[in-house]
Scaffold this motif. Structure first.
Motif, PDB file in Angstrom:
ATOM      1  N   VAL A 108       0.842  -1.185   0.000  1.00  0.00           N
ATOM      2  CA  VAL A 108       0.000   0.000   0.000  1.00  0.00           C
ATOM      3  C   VAL A 108       0.886   1.246   0.000  1.00  0.00           C
ATOM      4  CG1 VAL A 108      -1.856   1.188   1.177  1.00  0.00           C
ATOM      5  CG2 VAL A 108      -1.686  -1.279   1.297  1.00  0.00           C
ATOM      6  N   LEU A 114      -2.508   4.884   2.382  1.00  0.00           N
ATOM      7  CA  LEU A 114      -2.458   4.648   3.818  1.00  0.00           C
ATOM      8  C   LEU A 114      -3.063   5.807   4.574  1.00  0.00           C
ATOM      9  CD1 LEU A 114       0.951   3.147   4.872  1.00  0.00           C
ATOM     10  CD2 LEU A 114      -1.295   2.586   5.780  1.00  0.00           C
ATOM     11  N   VAL A 141      -5.228   7.941   3.672  1.00  0.00           N
ATOM     12  CA  VAL A 141      -6.678   8.017   3.558  1.00  0.00           C
ATOM     13  C   VAL A 141      -7.302   7.150   4.626  1.00  0.00           C
ATOM     14  CG1 VAL A 141      -8.648   7.382   2.151  1.00  0.00           C
ATOM     15  CG2 VAL A 141      -6.681   8.510   1.109  1.00  0.00           C
ATOM     16  N   PHE A 142      -6.719   5.955   4.771  1.00  0.00           N
ATOM     17  CA  PHE A 142      -7.301   5.032   5.733  1.00  0.00           C
ATOM     18  C   PHE A 142      -7.016   5.468   7.154  1.00  0.00           C
ATOM     19  CE2 PHE A 142      -7.452   2.380   2.007  1.00  0.00           C
ATOM     20  CZ  PHE A 142      -8.671   1.750   2.176  1.00  0.00           C
ATOM     21  N   ARG A 177      -6.828   8.201   8.263  1.00  0.00           N
ATOM     22  CA  ARG A 177      -7.786   9.269   8.499  1.00  0.00           C
ATOM     23  C   ARG A 177      -7.246  10.327   9.446  1.00  0.00           C
ATOM     24  NH1 ARG A 177     -11.181  11.914  10.890  1.00  0.00           N
ATOM     25  NH2 ARG A 177     -10.253  11.186  12.821  1.00  0.00           N
ATOM     26  N   PHE A 208     -15.967   1.062  -0.396  1.00  0.00           N
ATOM     27  CA  PHE A 208     -15.032   2.174  -0.230  1.00  0.00           C
ATOM     28  C   PHE A 208     -15.629   3.479  -0.753  1.00  0.00           C
ATOM     29  CE2 PHE A 208     -11.453   4.762  -1.792  1.00  0.00           C
ATOM     30  CZ  PHE A 208     -10.790   4.950  -0.598  1.00  0.00           C
ATOM     31  N   TRP A 255     -16.514   6.518   1.530  1.00  0.00           N
ATOM     32  CA  TRP A 255     -15.553   7.607   1.412  1.00  0.00           C
ATOM     33  C   TRP A 255     -16.035   8.673   0.435  1.00  0.00           C
ATOM     34  CZ3 TRP A 255     -11.671   8.837  -2.497  1.00  0.00           C
ATOM     35  CH2 TRP A 255     -10.711   9.762  -2.038  1.00  0.00           C
ATOM     36  N   TRP A 275      -4.919   0.657  10.846  1.00  0.00           N
ATOM     37  CA  TRP A 275      -5.897   1.752  10.782  1.00  0.00           C
ATOM     38  C   TRP A 275      -6.900   1.582  11.901  1.00  0.00           C
ATOM     39  CZ3 TRP A 275      -6.259  -0.639   5.420  1.00  0.00           C
ATOM     40  CH2 TRP A 275      -5.131  -0.277   4.663  1.00  0.00           C
ATOM     41  N   GLY A 305     -12.730   5.203   9.730  1.00  0.00           N
ATOM     42  CA  GLY A 305     -12.286   5.144   8.347  1.00  0.00           C
ATOM     43  C   GLY A 305     -13.008   4.082   7.543  1.00  0.00           C
ATOM     44  N   PRO A 306     -12.876   4.164   6.220  1.00  0.00           N
ATOM     45  CA  PRO A 306     -13.577   3.241   5.325  1.00  0.00           C
ATOM     46  C   PRO A 306     -13.192   1.772   5.555  1.00  0.00           C
ATOM     47  CG  PRO A 306     -12.581   5.039   4.085  1.00  0.00           C
ATOM     48  CD  PRO A 306     -12.085   5.137   5.486  1.00  0.00           C
ATOM     49  N   ALA A 307     -11.997   1.542   6.073  1.00  0.00           N
ATOM     50  CA  ALA A 307     -11.564   0.153   6.259  1.00  0.00           C
ATOM     51  C   ALA A 307     -12.570  -0.623   7.093  1.00  0.00           C
ATOM     52  CB  ALA A 307     -10.192   0.124   6.924  1.00  0.00           C
TER      53      ALA A 307
END
Lengths: 186, 266, 539, 126, 330
Positions: free
Chosen positions: B21, B26, B28-29, B31, E18, E22, E225, E251-253
């Motif tokens: 990744v 990264l 983005v996740f 956050r 996602f 997001w 995350w 987060g989206p995860a």
């Protein structure tokens, strides 16, 4: 290094190659199993082939004892002659040894002497192939004979039955009903 | 700057998952305006730590032995470090304790010279050896030698295998066979207790040193028999003592090179 | 076989890597030696089966009925509703492949469609297409395919390349039994008139005369009588064999091959001698003159039709219970199906051995006891005088028959009998016996001579284990308790291990049994000299 | 042979297992309860952004632990530049003591049992 | 090829979640509505399928016997592999379900001709399958803390055991590593072994990828995350009271994780994953081997055409008389 030495020194590699080439003559999907499974009872086909080609190989390098060769060839060909192969493919595994040797010894066959040696060795392989054809024919004959025997016993049994039936009068017509004189053995 | 550990975590986590990744993804996740990247940035250079420091201690055998039965240093240490008081030889925990002179220095057979010390109790503690055998055997690196010479214990990492106890020739380490908390009379909230299954020992009061204080034992000794200081500092009081006295160390033949020195007063 | 000679370069000019084909497109060639002939119209007619006609699998046109697709789909639907195993086994397979290398046909041939999972997939793919949402929408992606004549041909080829031996079911984590699938596949094929002659003809015979061989009652009697003569030759004792005797205590049923074929014959002699020696009050039946049930290889209904005569005859003759001879699938049917098909057998009594008084509680509802259970009990209670040395010329091993081991659990009884009647017994390797036994390769209606290559291929794993004990221990006799084994293992071994012969277990009993008033035996039941008695042979 | 009884009881057992969380929560009467945190009155800002701390405080503490114990470094510079003494008992619990009114609230709620307290002492506790 | 189809399908699902979260911010849809729907489909679908199986009878008594039957009292019977009592069946089923007995049977360790012991290949499948299923169960156990208030002690106990490595590596559970390794193996064997590749359908890969996706995302939201776990539990508990609160700032995860898990739940009743419930109903395993002692009833049994003795005698009367056998009617 002379070729004879090379062939005996690289025995493991050449045998491995030969075995894989033979396995490739089986449907792709089976070769994984035949080549991998090592148990002689769970995988009799793969086991027999790997065992016998080693004997063949040793004999090719030594004195070509025709009895030993025949016995080993027999073990392999007996299997292949009941599997779905035309005669050419059933015995083709012998020639695959040539391919295995040429691929494994590529570099060692550099000079003329080595090449002559190779041809001499390949002549031995050709002899083996002829022997293999003989054995294949014998195996097929055996199958036909077994089949004939079975038909014969069935016919004998049927005649015996007919004989008994004929001794009696008023028995139902043999043509119209099942069970009279045309039996199959369950 | 991210701390090494965090980088390790992230890399290890991703690598095991077989993911590649890129950093933007990264982020983005991860956050948040608050990237982990900024945590712990701009650390000050380490205090008091470095190759310019090597802590050591000198024990004045004469002064100490004058007050046989005195437990001031032990009490101060054990109180400060929440060492439980378990009255059972098998399970007791000790950072500082005393032992007969003959046992502490078994190789000393010189008649007359040491006559005055024979039969007295000698104060002993972890020697913070130059070549500590205990740290070599630790499978989790829970004990290791700091650059300033202190042989440290990381109780978080200790899995209680007790190899270090077998490795230490001085018996300086104790094992918590049971939960120590019930055996602590008064808990010092400044220092953690231990839990069952952990090995512990003297740490030269590393926490006090970081605040610029002397070790608790040194401070507490009524005879001022203990001298603590930087061995690499030519002008330290400690070096002065070493230079002017006959010094002994425990079991020198083992080559562990203790940083705790014993001497007789003039 | 094509006899043309190939030039070396032609021999070498072979593609060794077959194209990697998707199984989903049906593709089957009927090669001589690897399939059985189709059932003749007259047999179908006699049995009131649909679409009677004469046809040949190797020809293109199979003369299927107009609406054959409908018949098949309706047939599947009906069976889904009637048989949980069928529905479950179609639904729960995860294609883990544990079964793949357990099938003797796959081991011997390498044909990927002989992996049990694939055999089922041939039918499952049609099920998906017609009965599951995913199959209807996603088609090939969901492993679904349309019903076509080629699919039917593939079914015929592969469902008659399964001996219903259940070996795969032992290894399947969900117990999926390909035998059940094969049975359903064959029932479906039968609905549109596709049957194997080697199944249907014996079935028709059996329906009419009472046995697969089509032996009519007078021939039956003559045959039994000649066995009695043979026994007199060997032992000097006149043995009696009552037939259709009303009021006898026990009805004895055995597969018809026992009184008509070799080497079954010697086993028959063994039964007759044993019954005489213990003075059993029993009877044969000329009507229920067959224990085996080829109907089982065609459909449940046909199995039931053939099986009915056993209870009917027991009732008519008024026997207390039934004793059954050595047979494989006969015992699968009797053990797991007969009571359901044609029970309850409440007109009989719970089986009790008249000699030892042992109650056969495990057969208290079906009222039928296996001859090995019966004989083992006799031996255990010291009711037989046995001289195992009379079997000393044999160094033997025992072949567990698929049906008695995996569909019944009869493992120790025959071994007990063998160990008491023989001195030289050697087991084959562990992963080839008991519940893991390999099939003879010819069960479930595959034993026809036209199918010889396939049989030799499928029987190779078994023969290979026999060859092992032959080489290791000098084994020269393979003993078994199944009539199909006794019929098909001799040609199999003739090809792979010609030095080993085949026998039934009660042949060994007959040899070892010391009978009251017998003359000194000079030959065994086969008429061959006993060990060390060659010199005394005078006849 | 349908074995309807066995299958129905099987389905019921399955249903009970699947819905087990509901019953156990309903029985305790705490189904709608959410943790109540006692936040320090006189401090606006935690070491880092509160939302980040919610998810990552464990990482931060482990990081502190490693830095202090293994590297001997005791000062943490937060992302806003403020410096803190890296200490669970001195710094964290300074605001968040007693832990029962802060840490334990969420930890008990999600049944996350940290092993901090088997050694470290909450000065405000007991 | 089949593997690729499945991979793209799962990748597509991940992208949907996602962008749904997001890009479009449909958090409630992915956090609340879809899980609700998936759970409903799972429970109703599963019961529907089981009932459908149950409506078909077991007409015949067909246990696969893998050991000695119970016959004569002095012959030792195999009470589990050839069960003679209900207890035996329970033991057999337990071994099958909990230990994968049949897969374990695969082959014995044997002394080969060259005198070396070989560990037969297919035990690996048993190990892989067992590790995967047990890990999955323990992971579900661990997740139950998010759905219960209070959390029972034994759930915490299981979690503690599973997390025993955390003293050394934080946030890592043994089962996380185990399930990833097992799933990877189960996938690789489908690709590597030609015969397993041959039998594998897209649906086989789909299930594996879906599970891998769920697990990987699950591990990620715990390590790389991180999410506010308390918020997640508030959401989960809220769903029970039909008053879910979607937590802010996750987060989206996390959404991809629960979306894939939802898809898995909804997919379950319509797929081969039904092997779980199915094994309980398997007639070759769950029947007592007592079919000669107790009559098994086939509910749809019907009379069939048979060749009666009378018909037989009529047909063969003269022959029977000829050899002197008794006749019913002279």
């Amino acid at each position: 290094m002379d070729l004879g030495q090379a062939i005996s020194q690289k025995k493991a590699a050449i045998l491995g190659k030969w075995f894989r080439l033979i396995m490739d003559t089986y449907p792709l999907d089976a070769s994984g199993f035949l080549g991998r499974e090592k148990d002689r009872f769970a995988n009799p086909v793969g086991y027999t082939i790997s065992r016998e080609i080693e004997v063949l190989y040793d004999e090719l390098l030594q004195d070509m004892d025709s009895e030993k060769l025949a016995a080993s060839l027999d073990s392999i060909i007996r299997i292949r002659s009941v599997q779905d192969y035309p005669p050419s493919e059933a015995v083709s595994f012998v020639f695959l040894l040539k391919k295995a040797i040429r691929e494994e010894l590529g570099d060692d066959i550099s000079d003329n002497q080595a090449y002559a040696d190779l041809l001499a060795f390949e002549a031995r392989i050709d002899k083996l192939a002829l022997l293999a054809l003989d054995i294949y024919t014998k195996c097929r004959e055996k199958i036909h004979q077994i089949r004939l025997n079975e038909v014969k016993t069935e016919t004998e049994r049927a005649f015996r039955l007919l004989e008994i039936t004929r001794r009696m009068h008023d028995v139902p017509d043999a043509e119209e009903h099942p069970g009279d004189g045309e039996n199959l053995s369950p | 700057m991210e701390t090494n550990r965090r980088v390790f975590l992230k890399v290890a986590g991703l690598a095991t998952l077989g993911f590649m990744v890129t950093k933007p993804a990264l982020d983005v996740f991860a956050r948040g305006q608050f990237g982990e990247a900024s945590v712990g940035e701009a650390l000050d250079p380490p205090h008091e730590v470095g190759t310019t420091t090597k802590w050591g201690m000198a024990v004045n055998l004469t002064a100490c032995s004058e007050k046989d039965g005195c437990t001031a240093c032990t009490d101060a240490c054990h109180d400060y470090h929440n060492v439980p008081d378990i009255d059972n030889k098998e399970e007791e925990i000790k950072w500082i304790w005393t032992a007969p002179y003959e046992k502490v220095f078994p190789e000393h057979g010189n008649e007359f010279i040491e006559d005055d010390l024979r039969g007295s109790e000698v104060m002993v503690l972890c020697n913070h050896c130059e070549h500590p055998p205990c740290i070599k055997v630790c499978p989790t690196r829970a004990t290791w030698k700091r650059e300033d010479g202190i042989v440290m214990m990381d109780f978080h990492r200790c899995i209680g295998c007790r190899y270090c106890m077998a490795g230490c020739p001085y018996g300086a380490r104790s094992f918590n066979w049971k939960d120590p908390r019930p055996f602590i009379k008064e808990t010092n909230p400044d220092f953690p207790t231990r839990t069952r299954g952990v090995v512990e020992k003297c740490n030269f009061c590393a926490k006090r040193l970081s605040k610029g204080l002397q070790p608790a034992c040194v401070e507490a000794c009524p005879e001022k028999a203990l001298t603590f200081g930087n061995l690499l500092d030519d002008h330290s009081e400690l070096r002065e003592i070493l230079a002017t006295h006959t010094i002994v160390r425990r079991l020198p033949e083992l080559g562990t090179e203790p940083n705790v020195y014993y001497y007789k007063a003039d | 076989m094509p006899e043309e000679k190939l030039k070396p370069e032609e021999i070498l000019d072979i593609s060794y890597t077959p194209p990697q084909k998707d199984w989903i497109k049906p593709d089957v060639k009927f090669k001589k030696g690897s399939f059985g002939y189709a059932a003749q119209g007259k047999h179908l007619k006699y049995l009131d089966l649909p679409n009677p006609r004469d046809w040949r699998p190797q020809e293109d046109d199979w003369q299927l009925p107009e609406d054959w697709e409908n018949i098949i789909v309706k047939g599947i639907k009906e069976r889904l509703g009637k048989n949980r195993a069928f529905q479950l086994f179609l639904d729960v397979c995860v294609r883990c492949g544990a079964c793949a290398d357990k099938c003797h046909f796959f081991i011997g041939s390498g044909d990927p469609k002989n992996m049990p999972v694939m055999r089922t997939e041939l039918l499952r793919s049609v099920y998906r297409k017609n009965f599951t949402m995913a199959g209807k929408i996603l088609g090939k992606l969901a492993g679904a395919r349309d019903l076509s004549v080629d699919v039917i041909k593939e079914w015929y080829y592969y469902f008659y390349q399964c001996t219903e031996c259940r070996r795969c079911s032992v290894f399947c984590p969900y117990g999926i039994d390909t035998c059940e699938i094969t049975m359903m596949g064959r029932e479906l094929l039968s609905l549109i008139g596709i049957n194997a002659n080697w199944v249907t003809e014996p079935v028709a015979n059996c329906f009419r005369t009472g046995n697969h061989l089509g032996v009519p009652p007078h021939a039956f009697k003559t045959s039994i009588d000649s066995a009695l003569e043979d026994i007199e030759d060997v032992t000097g004792i006149k043995v009696d064999a009552p037939i259709n005797k009303k009021g006898a205590e026990i009805l004895f049923i055995t597969p018809s091959a026992d009184y008509f074929a070799l080497p079954h014959w010697y086993t028959l002699m063994g039964y007759l001698m044993l019954f005489h020696e213990i003075g059993l009050d029993y009877t044969w039946s000329a009507y229920a003159s067959e224990g085996g049930n080829f109907g089982f290889f065609q459909s449940a209904e046909m199995a039931k039709r053939l099986n009915a005569k056993i209870y009917a005859e027991a009732k008519r003759l008024g026997v207390k219970w039934i004793l059954g001879g050595e047979c494989g699938h006969m015992w699968r049917v009797i053990h797991q199906y007969m009571d359901t098909y044609n029970g309850p057998a409440d007109f009989m009594e719970e089986p009790v051995s008249p000699i030892t008084g042992t109650k056969f509680e495990n057969a208290r509802s079906t009222k039928m006891v296996h001859i090995c259970e019966f004989t083992a009990d006799l031996i255990h209670n010291n009711k037989l005088k046995l001289d195992p040395s009379r079997n000393d010329k044999w160094r033997l091993t025992f072949h567990d028959s698929c049906n008695t081991s995996r569909g019944m659990g009869l493992l120790e009884e025959p071994r007990y009998v063998i160990n008491n009647t023989c001195n030289n017994f050697f087991e084959m390797p562990d992963n080839t016996i008991r519940e893991r036994t390999f099939c003879c390769g010819s069960g479930a209606g595959l034993g026809s001579d036209e199918n010889m290559e396939m049989r030799l291929r499928g029987g190779f794993p078994r023969a290979n284990a026999v060859r092992y004990v032959h080489e290791e221990h000098g084994v020269n006799l393979l003993s078994c308790i199944c009539a199909i084994d006794r019929a098909t293992l001799p040609p199999l071994l003739e090809y792979w291990v010609p030095e080993v012969q085949v026998s039934g277990v009660h042949e060994l009993v007959g040899n070892a049994l010391v009978m009251k008033g017998e003359k000194e035996r000079t030959t065994d039941l086969r008429g061959e000299p006993l060990n060390g008695k060659e010199g005394q042979e005078d006849v | 042979m349908y074995d309807a009884g066995k299958i129905i009881s099987g389905i019921i057992i399955f249903f009970i297992l699947v819905s087990f969380p509901i019953w156990i929560s309903a029985a305790s009467g705490t189904i709608g309860d959410v943790p109540e945190l006692n936040l320090p009155a006189d401090e606006e800002q935690c070491v880092e952004d509160a939302e980040w701390m919610r998810a990552n405080h464990m990482d931060l503490l482990i990081d502190w632990r490693e830095t202090v114990v293994r590297e001997g470094v005791r000062v943490y510079t937060a992302s806003d530049g403020k410096e803190y003494n890296m200490s669970l008992t001195d710094t964290c619990l300074d605001c968040h003591s007693p832990k029962a009114e802060f840490c334990d609230q969420c930890h008990d709620y999600v049944a996350a049992v940290p092993n901090c307290w088997s050694c470290h002492v909450d000065p405000g506790g007991s | 090829m089949n593997a690729l189809y499945a991979f793209f399908a799962v990748a597509l699902l991940m992208l949907v979640a996602f962008f749904g979260v997001w890009g479009l911010g449909w958090n409630t849809l992915f956090a609340v509505m879809i899980p609700y729907a998936a759970l409903a489909i799972f429970i109703i679908g599963l019961i529907y399928r089981v009932v459908k199986w149950a409506r078909a009878p077991v007409p015949f008594h067909i246990p696969t016997t893998c050991g000695q039957q119970k016959s004569l009292p002095w012959i030792k019977s195999d009470r589990i592999e050839s069960p003679s009592s209900t207890m035996g069946v329970v033991a057999r089923m337990a071994m099958e379900i909990l230990l994968f007995r049949s897969l374990f049977r695969n082959d014995k360790v044997q002394l080969e001709d060259k005198k070396r012991v070989t560990f037969q290949g297919n035990r690996v499948l048993w190990l892989g399958g067992l590790v995967f299923h047990w890990s999955l169960l323990i992971i579900l156990f661990r997740h139950s803390r998010l759905f219960m208030q209070p959390v029972p002690d034994f759930m915490i106990f299981v979690r503690d055991i599973d997390g025993i490595l955390q003293g050394l590596i934080p946030a890592v559970f043994i089962t996380d590593i185990a399930i990833l390794m097992a799933l990877t193996y189960l996938f690789l064997r489908r690709v590597v072994f030609p015969q397993v590749r041959y039998i594998s359908l897209p649906s086989d890969y789909f299930a594996l990828f879906l599970l891998l996706g769920v697990v990987i995302l699950g591990v990620l939201v715990k390590t790389a995350w991180k999410v506010d776990i308390e918020g997640v539990k508030v959401l989960a508990m809220g769903m029970f009271t039909f008053n879910p609160v979607v937590p802010e700032g996750i987060g989206p995860a996390f959404y991809i994780h629960i979306f894939l898990a939802s898809v898995l739940l909804a997919y379950f009743p319509f797929s081969k994953l039904m092997h779980g419930p199915g094994i309980f109903l398997s007639p070759t395993r769950n029947l007592i081997n007592n079919s000669r002692a107790v009559r098994h009833i086939n509910p749809w049994d019907y009379p069939v055409k048979v060749h009666t003795y009378e018909e037989w005698e009529d047909e063969f009367r003269e022959a029977i008389r000829g050899v002197g056998l008794p006749l019913e009617k002279e």
